[in-house]
Motif scaffolding. Sequence first.
Motif, PDB file in Angstrom:
ATOM      1  N   ASP A 101      -5.454 -44.250 -37.461  1.00  0.00           N
ATOM      2  CA  ASP A 101      -4.833 -45.309 -36.683  1.00  0.00           C
ATOM      3  C   ASP A 101      -4.858 -44.915 -35.206  1.00  0.00           C
ATOM      4  O   ASP A 101      -4.474 -43.801 -34.839  1.00  0.00           O
ATOM      5  CB  ASP A 101      -3.392 -45.489 -37.163  1.00  0.00           C
ATOM      6  CG  ASP A 101      -2.654 -46.621 -36.464  1.00  0.00           C
ATOM      7  OD1 ASP A 101      -3.168 -47.158 -35.473  1.00  0.00           O
ATOM      8  OD2 ASP A 101      -1.541 -46.942 -36.908  1.00  0.00           O
ATOM      9  N   GLY A 102      -5.311 -45.824 -34.344  1.00  0.00           N
ATOM     10  CA  GLY A 102      -5.382 -45.527 -32.922  1.00  0.00           C
ATOM     11  C   GLY A 102      -4.060 -45.107 -32.319  1.00  0.00           C
ATOM     12  O   GLY A 102      -4.025 -44.349 -31.344  1.00  0.00           O
ATOM     13  N   GLU A 103      -2.940 -45.574 -32.920  1.00  0.00           N
ATOM     14  CA  GLU A 103      -1.619 -45.179 -32.430  1.00  0.00           C
ATOM     15  C   GLU A 103      -1.313 -43.712 -32.736  1.00  0.00           C
ATOM     16  O   GLU A 103      -0.369 -43.142 -32.182  1.00  0.00           O
ATOM     17  CB  GLU A 103      -0.536 -46.063 -33.051  1.00  0.00           C
ATOM     18  CG  GLU A 103      -0.661 -47.531 -32.722  1.00  0.00           C
ATOM     19  CD  GLU A 103      -0.375 -47.824 -31.265  1.00  0.00           C
ATOM     20  OE1 GLU A 103       0.318 -47.010 -30.611  1.00  0.00           O
ATOM     21  OE2 GLU A 103      -0.856 -48.862 -30.769  1.00  0.00           O
ATOM     22  N   ARG A 104      -2.111 -43.098 -33.608  1.00  0.00           N
ATOM     23  CA  ARG A 104      -1.925 -41.696 -33.988  1.00  0.00           C
ATOM     24  C   ARG A 104      -3.082 -40.830 -33.502  1.00  0.00           C
ATOM     25  O   ARG A 104      -3.248 -39.705 -33.952  1.00  0.00           O
ATOM     26  CB  ARG A 104      -1.811 -41.573 -35.517  1.00  0.00           C
ATOM     27  CG  ARG A 104      -0.724 -42.430 -36.141  1.00  0.00           C
ATOM     28  CD  ARG A 104       0.648 -41.927 -35.771  1.00  0.00           C
ATOM     29  NE  ARG A 104       0.826 -40.537 -36.169  1.00  0.00           N
ATOM     30  CZ  ARG A 104       1.762 -39.726 -35.681  1.00  0.00           C
ATOM     31  NH1 ARG A 104       2.594 -40.167 -34.738  1.00  0.00           N
ATOM     32  NH2 ARG A 104       1.883 -38.489 -36.105  1.00  0.00           N
ATOM     33  N   LEU A 105      -3.866 -41.382 -32.562  1.00  0.00           N
ATOM     34  CA  LEU A 105      -5.060 -40.705 -32.054  1.00  0.00           C
ATOM     35  C   LEU A 105      -4.943 -40.530 -30.552  1.00  0.00           C
ATOM     36  O   LEU A 105      -4.704 -41.493 -29.819  1.00  0.00           O
ATOM     37  CB  LEU A 105      -6.304 -41.530 -32.406  1.00  0.00           C
ATOM     38  CG  LEU A 105      -7.649 -41.070 -31.853  1.00  0.00           C
ATOM     39  CD1 LEU A 105      -8.012 -39.668 -32.340  1.00  0.00           C
ATOM     40  CD2 LEU A 105      -8.741 -42.071 -32.265  1.00  0.00           C
ATOM     41  N   ALA A 157      -8.439 -44.316 -28.802  1.00  0.00           N
ATOM     42  CA  ALA A 157      -7.203 -43.528 -28.809  1.00  0.00           C
ATOM     43  C   ALA A 157      -6.096 -44.271 -28.069  1.00  0.00           C
ATOM     44  O   ALA A 157      -6.256 -44.632 -26.902  1.00  0.00           O
ATOM     45  CB  ALA A 157      -7.452 -42.173 -28.151  1.00  0.00           C
ATOM     46  N   ARG A 158      -4.948 -44.459 -28.751  1.00  0.00           N
ATOM     47  CA  ARG A 158      -3.830 -45.156 -28.125  1.00  0.00           C
ATOM     48  C   ARG A 158      -2.535 -44.329 -28.148  1.00  0.00           C
ATOM     49  O   ARG A 158      -1.494 -44.802 -27.680  1.00  0.00           O
ATOM     50  CB  ARG A 158      -3.589 -46.500 -28.823  1.00  0.00           C
ATOM     51  CG  ARG A 158      -4.753 -47.478 -28.691  1.00  0.00           C
ATOM     52  CD  ARG A 158      -4.378 -48.894 -29.079  1.00  0.00           C
ATOM     53  NE  ARG A 158      -3.956 -48.999 -30.459  1.00  0.00           N
ATOM     54  CZ  ARG A 158      -4.772 -49.127 -31.512  1.00  0.00           C
ATOM     55  NH1 ARG A 158      -6.084 -49.169 -31.307  1.00  0.00           N
ATOM     56  NH2 ARG A 158      -4.305 -49.220 -32.733  1.00  0.00           N
ATOM     57  N   ALA A 159      -2.603 -43.102 -28.643  1.00  0.00           N
ATOM     58  CA  ALA A 159      -1.413 -42.244 -28.611  1.00  0.00           C
ATOM     59  C   ALA A 159      -1.205 -41.621 -27.240  1.00  0.00           C
ATOM     60  O   ALA A 159      -0.136 -41.074 -26.962  1.00  0.00           O
ATOM     61  CB  ALA A 159      -1.509 -41.149 -29.670  1.00  0.00           C
ATOM     62  N   GLY A 160      -2.206 -41.710 -26.404  1.00  0.00           N
ATOM     63  CA  GLY A 160      -2.121 -41.157 -25.063  1.00  0.00           C
ATOM     64  C   GLY A 160      -3.457 -40.566 -24.649  1.00  0.00           C
ATOM     65  O   GLY A 160      -4.170 -39.990 -25.476  1.00  0.00           O
ATOM     66  N   VAL A 189      -4.449 -36.717 -34.740  1.00  0.00           N
ATOM     67  CA  VAL A 189      -5.767 -36.237 -34.318  1.00  0.00           C
ATOM     68  C   VAL A 189      -5.841 -36.375 -32.803  1.00  0.00           C
ATOM     69  O   VAL A 189      -5.418 -37.394 -32.242  1.00  0.00           O
ATOM     70  CB  VAL A 189      -6.905 -37.048 -34.979  1.00  0.00           C
ATOM     71  CG1 VAL A 189      -8.267 -36.544 -34.508  1.00  0.00           C
ATOM     72  CG2 VAL A 189      -6.806 -36.996 -36.503  1.00  0.00           C
ATOM     73  N   VAL A 190      -6.384 -35.347 -32.138  1.00  0.00           N
ATOM     74  CA  VAL A 190      -6.578 -35.383 -30.689  1.00  0.00           C
ATOM     75  C   VAL A 190      -7.969 -34.838 -30.367  1.00  0.00           C
ATOM     76  O   VAL A 190      -8.352 -33.768 -30.851  1.00  0.00           O
ATOM     77  CB  VAL A 190      -5.515 -34.553 -29.942  1.00  0.00           C
ATOM     78  CG1 VAL A 190      -5.803 -34.556 -28.436  1.00  0.00           C
ATOM     79  CG2 VAL A 190      -4.117 -35.093 -30.201  1.00  0.00           C
ATOM     80  N   GLU A 246      -6.593 -31.461 -35.207  1.00  0.00           N
ATOM     81  CA  GLU A 246      -6.020 -32.284 -36.270  1.00  0.00           C
ATOM     82  C   GLU A 246      -4.870 -31.528 -36.917  1.00  0.00           C
ATOM     83  O   GLU A 246      -4.916 -30.292 -37.028  1.00  0.00           O
ATOM     84  CB  GLU A 246      -7.122 -32.572 -37.297  1.00  0.00           C
ATOM     85  CG  GLU A 246      -6.852 -33.679 -38.261  1.00  0.00           C
ATOM     86  CD  GLU A 246      -8.117 -34.142 -38.976  1.00  0.00           C
ATOM     87  OE1 GLU A 246      -7.968 -34.917 -39.940  1.00  0.00           O
ATOM     88  OE2 GLU A 246      -9.246 -33.759 -38.585  1.00  0.00           O
ATOM     89  N   SER A 247      -3.848 -32.238 -37.330  1.00  0.00           N
ATOM     90  CA  SER A 247      -2.815 -31.557 -38.097  1.00  0.00           C
ATOM     91  C   SER A 247      -3.430 -31.096 -39.408  1.00  0.00           C
ATOM     92  O   SER A 247      -4.282 -31.778 -39.991  1.00  0.00           O
ATOM     93  CB  SER A 247      -1.624 -32.482 -38.365  1.00  0.00           C
ATOM     94  OG  SER A 247      -1.949 -33.455 -39.337  1.00  0.00           O
TER      95      SER A 247
END
Length: 418
Positions: A101-105, A157-160, A189-190, A246-247
């Motif tokens: 999910d882009g909110e978690r990327l 990516a939408r988490a930042g 995920v980053v 990634e976690s």
Amino acid sequence: MTAPRTGTPEVVVTGLGATTPLGGDAASTWAAALAGESGARTLDNDWAQKYGLPVTFAATIKVKPEEVLARPEIKRMDPSAQYAIIATREAWADAGSPEVDGERLGAVVSSGIGGIWTTLDGWDTLRERGARRMLPMTVPMLMPNSPVAYVELEIGARAGAHAMVSACASGAEAIGYGVEMIRTGRADVVVAGGTEATIHPMPIAAFAASRTLSLRNDDPQGASRPYDVDRDGFVIGEGSAVLVLESAEHAAARGARVYARIAGVGLSSDAYHITSPDPEGRGQVSAMRRALADAGATGRDVVHVNAHATSTKVGDLTETASIRTLLGGEADHVLLSATKSMTGHLLGGAGALETLFAVKAVHERLAPPTINVAHPDPELQVPLVRDTPAALPAGDVLALNNSFGFGGHNVALAVTNA
């Protein structure tokens, strides 16, 4: 090594990407490093004659972006962003193009200097042809966050999306910030790394004026010689390296291949001088100590250090003295590598590329060599891997990657086998 902090997600590396003076991807770059190849070469231009440059060589990127990217992409991106996109695409594919999910990327890609080609070309256009000929995309191309903005758009990516700027420590700090994004629960995920494209006559002239560049015009491939008594400065380089962080839980749930774990992050600042390191190395020791503490490790766990080691007279020995201060007698068992001897100094991209090397080192149990050290400095205080790779021991291993930048920025990352 002890277990990670209770309740804190472990952060693992599931993808690697790069474009560097040694190769157009991570695999060829690593293979060239293990083979002890140099990416430095004489510049194929007239800059020395036209501008009176005292340096005629650099570690230029091996595979040009025009061979990889579409023409419209080339036109709207500064080279620093081009390199970052090339590395990101490889890293993302290497990680298996994870569905997230882009909110978690998230995305964290840094540059020490930013879009200097665009900045200086824009000034030339204004001065020579007037304001009406200025490209509309000039500002989005020159801004230091341009590479990460393009990466953010590339992967959704939408988490930042962040661009840490800490000179030559920028790429390593970006990875450290990516780790914290996952640890604090902001992302699963980053994509994190660094990029730089500064092989332009102005930066070369500026670094030469500061007397930090090697002047070995007759021997480009032998010019970067960390820890050699005859070292005379660094070789400017360019390129990008990107890691998919990634976690561990997220990676396991999708059955991802894991290279290594980023187990510890240590940051500090010298508060000493704008360009010179604290001669006592206090900030460097502090960063490394914090990285080990963050990893739940001690000096006994360290088997390998990828050193910042730019090939300057003062900087190289300050770092090895700091390692000795931190580790004491345990430093006798550490394998030290100075990979800028092969890649040159990628400035804001250096810490990311050298973290990639540290990840590959613990994954493949091989410390890459340091080349061009014909006469080791007698003040070198840590065993140096010279000319050929050295095997890392079996079992749990920890490697430190050090990155230090003008302004007194210090970053140490602890990398362990997964």
